[in-house]
Design an enzyme around this catalytic site. Sequence first.
Site, PDB file in Angstrom:
ATOM      1  N   TYR A   1     -44.344  28.415   0.118  1.00 29.56           N
ATOM      2  CA  TYR A   1     -45.652  28.337   0.778  1.00 29.56           C
ATOM      3  C   TYR A   1     -46.523  29.559   0.476  1.00 29.56           C
ATOM      4  O   TYR A   1     -46.019  30.675   0.306  1.00 29.56           O
ATOM      5  CB  TYR A   1     -45.465  28.353   2.295  1.00 29.56           C
ATOM      6  CG  TYR A   1     -45.165  27.042   2.980  1.00 29.56           C
ATOM      7  CD1 TYR A   1     -45.502  25.825   2.426  1.00 29.56           C
ATOM      8  CD2 TYR A   1     -44.552  27.052   4.227  1.00 29.56           C
ATOM      9  CE1 TYR A   1     -45.240  24.653   3.106  1.00 29.56           C
ATOM     10  CE2 TYR A   1     -44.270  25.878   4.914  1.00 29.56           C
ATOM     11  CZ  TYR A   1     -44.619  24.679   4.341  1.00 29.56           C
ATOM     12  OH  TYR A   1     -44.362  23.518   5.014  1.00 29.56           O
ATOM     13  N   GLU A   2     -47.840  29.356   0.523  1.00 27.69           N
ATOM     14  CA  GLU A   2     -48.818  30.447   0.488  1.00 27.69           C
ATOM     15  C   GLU A   2     -48.657  31.362  -0.725  1.00 27.69           C
ATOM     16  O   GLU A   2     -48.854  32.565  -0.659  1.00 27.69           O
ATOM     17  CB  GLU A   2     -48.740  31.299   1.769  1.00 27.69           C
ATOM     18  CG  GLU A   2     -48.716  30.528   3.064  1.00 27.69           C
ATOM     19  CD  GLU A   2     -49.977  29.719   3.324  1.00 27.69           C
ATOM     20  OE1 GLU A   2     -50.947  29.873   2.581  1.00 27.69           O
ATOM     21  OE2 GLU A   2     -49.979  28.922   4.268  1.00 27.69           O
ATOM     22  N   GLY A   3     -48.288  30.765  -1.850  1.00 21.65           N
ATOM     23  CA  GLY A   3     -48.008  31.547  -3.048  1.00 21.65           C
ATOM     24  C   GLY A   3     -46.539  31.919  -3.068  1.00 21.65           C
ATOM     25  O   GLY A   3     -46.003  32.441  -2.084  1.00 21.65           O
TER      26      GLY A   3
END
Length: 604
Positions: free
Chosen positions: A409-411
Amino acid sequence: MSTETTKNDILRGGQFIVKETACEDVFTMEDLNEEQKMMRESTREFVDRDLWAHWERFEKKDYAYTEETMRKAGELGLLGVAVPEEYDGLGMGFVSTMLVCDYISGATGSFSTAFGAHTGIGTMPITLYGNEEQKKKYVPKLATGEWFGAYCLTEPSAGSDANSGKTKAVLSEDGKSYKISGQKMWISNAGFCNLFIVFARIEDDKNITGFIVENDPSNGITLGEEEKKLGIHSSSTRQVFFNDTVVPVENMLSERGNGFKIAMNALNVGRIKLAAACLDAQRRVINEAVTYAKERVQFKTPIVNFGAIKQKLALMATNVYVDESASYRAAKNIEDRIAMRQAEGNTHQEAELKGVEEYAIECSILKVAVSEDVQNTTDEGIQIFGGMGFSADTPMESAWRDARISRIYEGTNEINRMLAVGMMVKKAMKGHVDFMGPAMAVKDELMGIPSFDTPDYSETLSEEKALIKSLKKVFLMVAGSAAQKFGTELEKNQQLLMAAADILIEIYMAESAILRTEKNIKRTGLESQATQVAMSQLYLFNAVDIIQTKAKEAIISFAEGDEQRMMLMGLKRFTKYTNQPNVIALRNQIAADVEENGKYRFDG
């Protein structure tokens, strides 16, 4: 507190590596005010009553129950904590939003994902980038749970490289609407959302553009089947297809070509909130594990008495204590920076965007560190449960699977490691962090004659604080020399960047725990903080090992001859203990605390 005082007291993002922080200047969980404690308790009650008690339903892909409980969260105000009051939110500060993300994570990964996708990337882009008309039209519905939001960025060929998406937005001949066509994937909440934040490219623009798109199946929107996933089973995750979906021009979010900026800033906020969303998940696993370990008897004794189990419980408790310390330290820095900007005349939107962006380095550090700790904690939870931990009849198995997505997630964590160091170098180039000056000072120090005086470390944590200062020199030595050698080509040396990032991460996390413990010793006395001292010392001991390994790996990769020998000697000097802690005794002390209390007790 005055604006001028705030300016003087708050370090800029990344400055922790070149400046010393006083313990009085960090925020800890022990500093929560009464309103924040009440918000924490109401969130806990909701999780215990409506989520944790029904964790099996989430494992059986009960998407309807996820939607039902999301509506309950809306009724309780939990979906609108960060939303300004004029749009039917609670208008609470950044620390309070972190608290809710934290304790919501104690439920299941499925609900936590739905909650995060809605409140973060589903609602926040409109709150922070929408015009007044857009905010009045959509945000109240999202804040109260009347509507749910989703975020359409990822495509089959555009994941980490988010700006390479192929979804197109074509302006109509009358100039009143755009037709959006393309395919999006891994869209959380897609199965029950009312609104999408969609990113598409207009003509051959360099950057993508954001749009607010209402979910109307009659408007060329179709959904794929629910994805079959390793974990987060009741988080609705589908592909979304847009086929000439008509979107009014007034639903463009911000300006044309500003979509990539929106996406990146949303990720900064998402990263620190993802860290928060891995905290109570760890506490719950520890609590379940110690309960089981006290009840499970083997060789005529509860397994909690075995040294191997004590070691696991100690490391699990230590990691979440450190994670809390760093997460709330950064959250309060962000909250104070937002308040400072508002006092200077910035709008809420400008202040929050710039406040979070200032600490993008810390956000990436936290995302990596805490997501990896929750994975390790759930893995050890399974191990303590043994065969029962592998069974789907206990929550350990699902907790481990749900934790795995947090490193993506989120990079991905790999990208966030490289971002942390890359952003530090960029801040130095902009003059925001005097990075190269201290790095050159460390280089000069290496060429000087070291002191052979024996320092006085009679005060609790004094050696640990001195060691943190020396570890910062390790990072400056490695990253400064690498930046000098490679210049603008540094970003191509990914393995070197990741090694430097691990050094940076361990320094920030270890320092945060030490400062929290030191502050609380001054507040309540040493006796009350005995276990917290042990956790701070244990984490630092392990951090030094990691830093030694990663720094040596980095130095040997780019330095040769006398330079390499000098840097390796410096590494040895900067990572040297005067008084080595008894690590086994520390672990036993921490484990005894968890056993005696039957839970992790340090979050208040």
